[in-house]
Structures are given as structure tokens and as C-alpha cells.
Design a protein around this motif. Sequence first.
Motif, PDB file in Angstrom:
ATOM      1  N   ILE A  32     -39.831  19.602 -19.039  1.00 46.81           N
ATOM      2  CA  ILE A  32     -39.747  18.143 -19.200  1.00 46.81           C
ATOM      3  C   ILE A  32     -39.486  17.796 -20.659  1.00 46.81           C
ATOM      4  CG2 ILE A  32     -41.073  15.994 -19.067  1.00 46.81           C
ATOM      5  CD1 ILE A  32     -42.507  17.178 -16.632  1.00 46.81           C
ATOM      6  N   ILE A  33     -40.205  18.483 -21.567  1.00 50.80           N
ATOM      7  CA  ILE A  33     -40.036  18.232 -22.999  1.00 50.80           C
ATOM      8  C   ILE A  33     -38.621  18.592 -23.439  1.00 50.80           C
ATOM      9  CG2 ILE A  33     -40.778  18.958 -25.300  1.00 50.80           C
ATOM     10  CD1 ILE A  33     -43.578  19.314 -24.153  1.00 50.80           C
ATOM     11  N   LYS A  86     -32.420  12.891 -26.019  1.00 52.71           N
ATOM     12  CA  LYS A  86     -32.450  12.243 -27.333  1.00 52.71           C
ATOM     13  C   LYS A  86     -31.291  12.705 -28.202  1.00 52.71           C
ATOM     14  CE  LYS A  86     -37.276  10.974 -28.145  1.00 52.71           C
ATOM     15  NZ  LYS A  86     -36.983   9.665 -28.765  1.00 52.71           N
ATOM     16  N   LEU A  87     -31.048  14.022 -28.178  1.00 50.37           N
ATOM     17  CA  LEU A  87     -29.969  14.560 -28.994  1.00 50.37           C
ATOM     18  C   LEU A  87     -28.622  14.009 -28.554  1.00 50.37           C
ATOM     19  CD1 LEU A  87     -29.139  16.524 -31.220  1.00 50.37           C
ATOM     20  CD2 LEU A  87     -29.011  18.330 -29.487  1.00 50.37           C
ATOM     21  N   ALA A 101     -31.674   4.161 -34.307  1.00 52.65           N
ATOM     22  CA  ALA A 101     -31.174   5.512 -34.089  1.00 52.65           C
ATOM     23  C   ALA A 101     -32.085   6.531 -34.757  1.00 52.65           C
ATOM     24  CB  ALA A 101     -29.741   5.643 -34.610  1.00 52.65           C
ATOM     25  N   LYS A 102     -32.519   6.210 -36.005  1.00 55.34           N
ATOM     26  CA  LYS A 102     -33.421   7.121 -36.720  1.00 55.34           C
ATOM     27  C   LYS A 102     -34.779   7.186 -36.044  1.00 55.34           C
ATOM     28  CE  LYS A 102     -35.349   5.575 -40.399  1.00 55.34           C
ATOM     29  NZ  LYS A 102     -36.779   5.635 -40.050  1.00 55.34           N
ATOM     30  N   THR A 138     -39.177   9.755 -33.223  1.00 52.43           N
ATOM     31  CA  THR A 138     -40.381   9.266 -32.532  1.00 52.43           C
ATOM     32  C   THR A 138     -40.480   9.874 -31.134  1.00 52.43           C
ATOM     33  OG1 THR A 138     -40.250   7.167 -33.739  1.00 52.43           O
ATOM     34  CG2 THR A 138     -41.644   7.227 -31.771  1.00 52.43           C
ATOM     35  N   ASN A 139     -41.691  10.377 -30.766  1.00 52.13           N
ATOM     36  CA  ASN A 139     -41.966  10.902 -29.417  1.00 52.13           C
ATOM     37  C   ASN A 139     -42.827   9.899 -28.678  1.00 52.13           C
ATOM     38  OD1 ASN A 139     -42.648  12.386 -27.130  1.00 52.13           O
ATOM     39  ND2 ASN A 139     -44.260  13.525 -28.195  1.00 52.13           N
TER      40      ASN A 139
END
Length: 485
Positions: free
Chosen positions: A117-118, A125-126, A178-179, A184-185
Motif C-alpha cells: 500500500i505504501i 505521488k511520484l 506540489a512541494k 507530506t505523508n
Amino acid sequence: MDDLIIALPCGFSVKYKEIFYQKGKFPCPVCKSHSITSQECLNMTRNKMIINEFNFDQKKKTFTRCLKKFEICKIDPKSFIDESYENLKNHLDIRREEIKLIADRKIDDYYEKLLKIIEDEKETKLNEFETRIQQIPSLEQEIMDLEIQNTTEITKKIEIIDCYCAKIENGIKFLNKAKDDLITNNWIFNPGDDSFEMESLFGEIDWKEDSKTVEINDPFVDEGFDGETFQQSIYNFSKLNREINSTSSFKAKNSEWKILVNLNEDSKGDKTLGFYLKCILTKALNDLSLNVTAELRLLHLVDHQKDYAKVFNKVFIKDNYAWGFNNFISLDEIMDQNKGFYNLEKNYITLQVKLKFDDPKSSPIPLKEKKVIGSVKWFNVKNGYGFIAINDKNEQIFVHESAIVKKNTNQKKKSLAEGEQVEFDIVFGKKGFEAANVTGPNGKSVQGSIHAMNTKGKRKKRAKSYCAKDDTESEGEELFDFEFN
């Protein structure tokens, strides 16, 4: 027992064995002037007393042996208790290690699932960030191209500046988002509940419900039946499985007999009852054989006219083995309450064996030759039989896998290799001469076929014999390669 002196109706006396093995009416072995039956002699009051006295002495001797064993237990009872429970403790230890392996495997599997999942989230995100990177050059160019013209009148110039500032503000927000999205998780880990039912996972210690049998100390004879009848009830029948269950033993013709049962599957995959008769000849009969007609019966609970029965005829020799039916009757028929075989409330069925014997004195082991040397002509491992060519003779002898007494210990199934030298006896079987007591030269183990190499995990097939028949020509099946307790 055989040497007991039994009185005859004519007043003379003979040994028990001279009348007991006789069938039907026969001439008096002493005076020859009248005919008698063994049952007629045994029913005489004096003979009953002699037999009862003999049985009384035997029971006292049995009691004495039991008392000696009990005295041994009295010396150190704790060690006997420890020993009897050692197997239970071993089961617990094994289960503990199994649970550890199960738990480790399940923990690792779930851990890998969470890691997946991670990784999936990181990949998402990438991909999103790379998409935004592609938008930056155009955004940067657009912002850098913004210029305020001095020729523009003040009011118009203020509107243009406000518009430009708004675009720049949106660009700042885009870059910051974007940053922030990149670094951020938004996921957190919530530990599960530590409490769970260990009993359902590990198992519990329950009271062992052994298969109970009806104790039969002495044979009884059906009225009008010239033979011996024994029956045993199998309790906890619903727990019967593939493992062979042996009932308490009974004695007949100076030999020990047992009923064996288990659960099998027929060719269609339906569950069936395996029903067999095991014979252990006494030392006194080691040089004799017992020609037995056995009727195996599943008793009806109420009406014995509705009993289910199959019959076979077999010559039992000194070898310790069983004979019977792998697929005696289907489990569905037994459990069907309309059939009347199974007591649902008490969870049991009753099996019965009726035996008729030929006189063992007239049935010696049909031995033709001993210690014959020959070479294996061919042997079919799957079917369990073949032929041996006798050296220096133009003669071949049938051989069945059950006749091999010293098999290759590296092979699970008894077999013979084509061309190997073997040593054997020749006996007269039901279908003619056949090999018995087969070994390698000088009593060594046989070589065995390369097609019978150990195959770990495969279920051993039982060889079939066609010698046991009932009225419906049912096929009898002998149990070979089976270790009896």
C-alpha cells in the motif's frame, strides 16, 4: 486346551482336539460303533465342567499376569503417568511451533500487504509530481513574461497589476502544493487490538473419546449355525477415518482373531466402510493352516433378516495378515436412518463375523517344495504380481507381492526386479502352485523393481484379490504391506 481329556457318550475318553475340529457327524474315534458331533460331546455335563475348570484356571493365570503388571506400575506410578502424557505434551509442543510458523507467515504476509500500500502510494505521488514538473516551464515562462506598460493609464494599470499578482499567487500556490504533496505523508498506522482467542487458534485439550467395543470373552454359537459367531459394536462411529481401528480380540480354533475397520473411498470417490478379519495363528498351528469361510455382517438394529453381509473363503496360514473388503458398504447406506444400521442417538453400529472351519489336520500348509531358486521372469509393480522362472526347469511360478517377506527397505512397495535371483517356497494356492516366503538368495532382502522406488507423500494402493465373493459377486480385497499391532 487341545490336550484336555473329554468324555464320549459311549463312556470312553479322547483328547479335546480329536473331536473339536470335526465337522458335522463323525464316527466315534474310540469304539467306532456310533456317530457323534463335537457339539454333542461338548454339551455333556462332565465335559462342560472340565472346560469350565480349564477356563477358570486360564482366567486365574491371566489375573496373575495382570497383577504382576500392576505391581510394576505400583513401583513408580508417577513415571507411568508421565509417560502416558508425554505424547500429549509432544502434541502441544508441535502445535506451538506450528502456531509460531503460522503466525510468522501471516504477520509477514500482512506486513508485505501494508508495504505494498505504501509503495503504491509513493508511486502515485511520484507520478503526480512528475506531471506537475512538466507544467512548471510553461508556468514559469508565463510569470516571467508578465510586464507592466508605463503608457497604460493609472486605472487600467492597477487592474493589470492585480491580475498579474493573482496569476503569480496561483503559481506560488501550485509550487507549494506540489512541494507539500511530495514531502507530506497523509497516512498513519493504527495498531490493531492485541486481544484474540488463542483457544480457537492453538486448540484445546479435550477428553479423548476412544472407539469403544463390546467385550466378548467366549465365543457363542448361533442356533442352527455350525461355526462360531462374534460381534462387536463400534461406538463414536461418526469419527471413523482412514486409520485402521482394531477391535478387542476373540479366540477361535486356538487362534486369535480381530475385526478391523476403517473409512475408504471407492472408485467414484464415495466414502465406504472397510471391514476386515485378522488372524494370528498360535505357535501350535504354525505348521497348519485354517481354511475359513467367513461371513462379515453389518447388523440391523431391529430385524436381523435385514442384515447386510458379504462372504469370503480364505486359507489363513502362519502369516499375520487380514482379509476382507475395502468397500464393504457405502457410508451413505450406513447413515441412512431408513436402512436401520446406525444408531444415531448413541452413535454406533454393530459388526458380526460368522466363521466356519475345515479341520486344520486335513488342511496342512500346501507345501510342494522349499528353498527353491529362480529368476524373476517379469513383475508388474502396479498390479502387484508376476512370474518366477525356476532355475534348471522349464517351469514358471506365479508370485504375488504379499509373498515377499524381505523387501528392499529403500522401497515403500513390495516388488521384484526383472531377472533378479530369488529364493522361495512353492505352495498350492487357490489357483494352483504359487510362490511363498520370497527372499533374495540366502534369505537376504530382494532387490525390487526400479519402478517401486519411494515416492514420498503418495498414497499406497492396496492390491486386489478376486477370491472373496458374496451372492452378488462382490470383489474381495486383501490388505497387503500392513503393519499390525
